[in-house]
Structures are given as C-alpha cells and as structure tokens.
Design an enzyme around this catalytic site. Structure first.
Site, PDB file in Angstrom:
ATOM      1  NE  ARG A 174      -1.887   1.376   3.576  1.00  0.00           N
ATOM      2  CZ  ARG A 174      -2.137   2.530   4.422  1.00  0.00           C
ATOM      3  NH1 ARG A 174      -0.072   2.803   4.703  1.00  0.00           N
ATOM      4  NH2 ARG A 174      -2.413   4.079   4.028  1.00  0.00           N
ATOM      5  CB  VAL A 175       1.361   3.948  -2.061  1.00  0.00           C
ATOM      6  CG1 VAL A 175       2.481   3.317  -1.959  1.00  0.00           C
ATOM      7  CG2 VAL A 175       0.599   4.081  -2.680  1.00  0.00           C
ATOM      8  CB  SER A 176       0.176   7.393   2.569  1.00  0.00           C
ATOM      9  OG  SER A 176       0.615   6.819   3.246  1.00  0.00           O
ATOM     10  CB  THR A 177      -0.305  10.353  -1.655  1.00  0.00           C
ATOM     11  OG1 THR A 177       1.261  10.471  -2.184  1.00  0.00           O
ATOM     12  CG2 THR A 177       0.320  10.593  -0.263  1.00  0.00           C
ATOM     13  CD  GLN A 229       3.344   7.218  -0.405  1.00  0.00           C
ATOM     14  OE1 GLN A 229       2.327   7.075  -0.128  1.00  0.00           O
ATOM     15  NE2 GLN A 229       4.353   8.279   0.430  1.00  0.00           N
TER      16      GLN A 229
END
Length: 102
Positions: free
Chosen positions: A67-70, A73
C-alpha cells in the site's frame, strides 16, 4: 566441537525475530545456552535441526500486502517497487506467494 552462535545470528538463520527466539527458549522449543554475562548462545546443530523440521512440516504459503498513502506515491512508482521488493524477499526465503493484495 559444537559451534555456538549469537542470538542475532540464530535470528537471521531462522528468519524470526530475537523476541521470538526468547519466547522459544522460555517454552523449550529451542534452548539457549547462557554465557557468564547472561547472553544467549545457540548450538548451530540445533538451529539446523529445527530448520529441517520446519521445512518438512510446514507449507510456506504467504500473502503479500502492499500500500501507499497517496496517489502521488502510486504515480511515482512506489507501489510497484514495494511489490517487487516483497516478491524478491519471499523468493529468497522460498515462500510460496498465494496472493498479492494491493
């Protein structure tokens, strides 16, 4: 002579944390020998025996979660790099990747 190794080396060889090794020592699964200073040392032969048992008795199936936050990204390739690093890690340790969650 039976070689003794440090807890960090045993941790690396078994692929578990030092905390796990301490728990196993307390439970009797893998007994440590104590130095005069109280440090844990493990017999290399005991480590090798445990590795043989683990490899014979367990399936090494894993799921990968990335996963990434944004969105930025994700667009810059962080998600794909993370996925590839996790796949490489699993391949090095001969884990069978069942599914990748993204």
């Amino acid at each position: 002579m039976n070689e003794l190794i440090s807890i960090s080396e045993a941790s690396r060889l078994l692929g578990v944390t030092i905390k796990t090794l301490k728990i196993w020592d307390n439970e009797g699964k893998l007994k440590a020998h104590r130095t005069l200073g109280g440090h844990r040392r493990y017999r290399l032969s005991d480590i090798e025996k445990l590795l043989e048992i683990e490899n014979q008795n367990t399936e090494r199936n894993v799921f990968i979660y990335c996963r990434v936050s944004t969105k930025k990204q994700q667009q810059s390739g962080n998600l794909e790099r993370q996925k590839q690093r996790l796949i490489d890690y699993c391949n090095e340790r001969q884990y069978n990747v069942v599914h990748i969650f993204i």
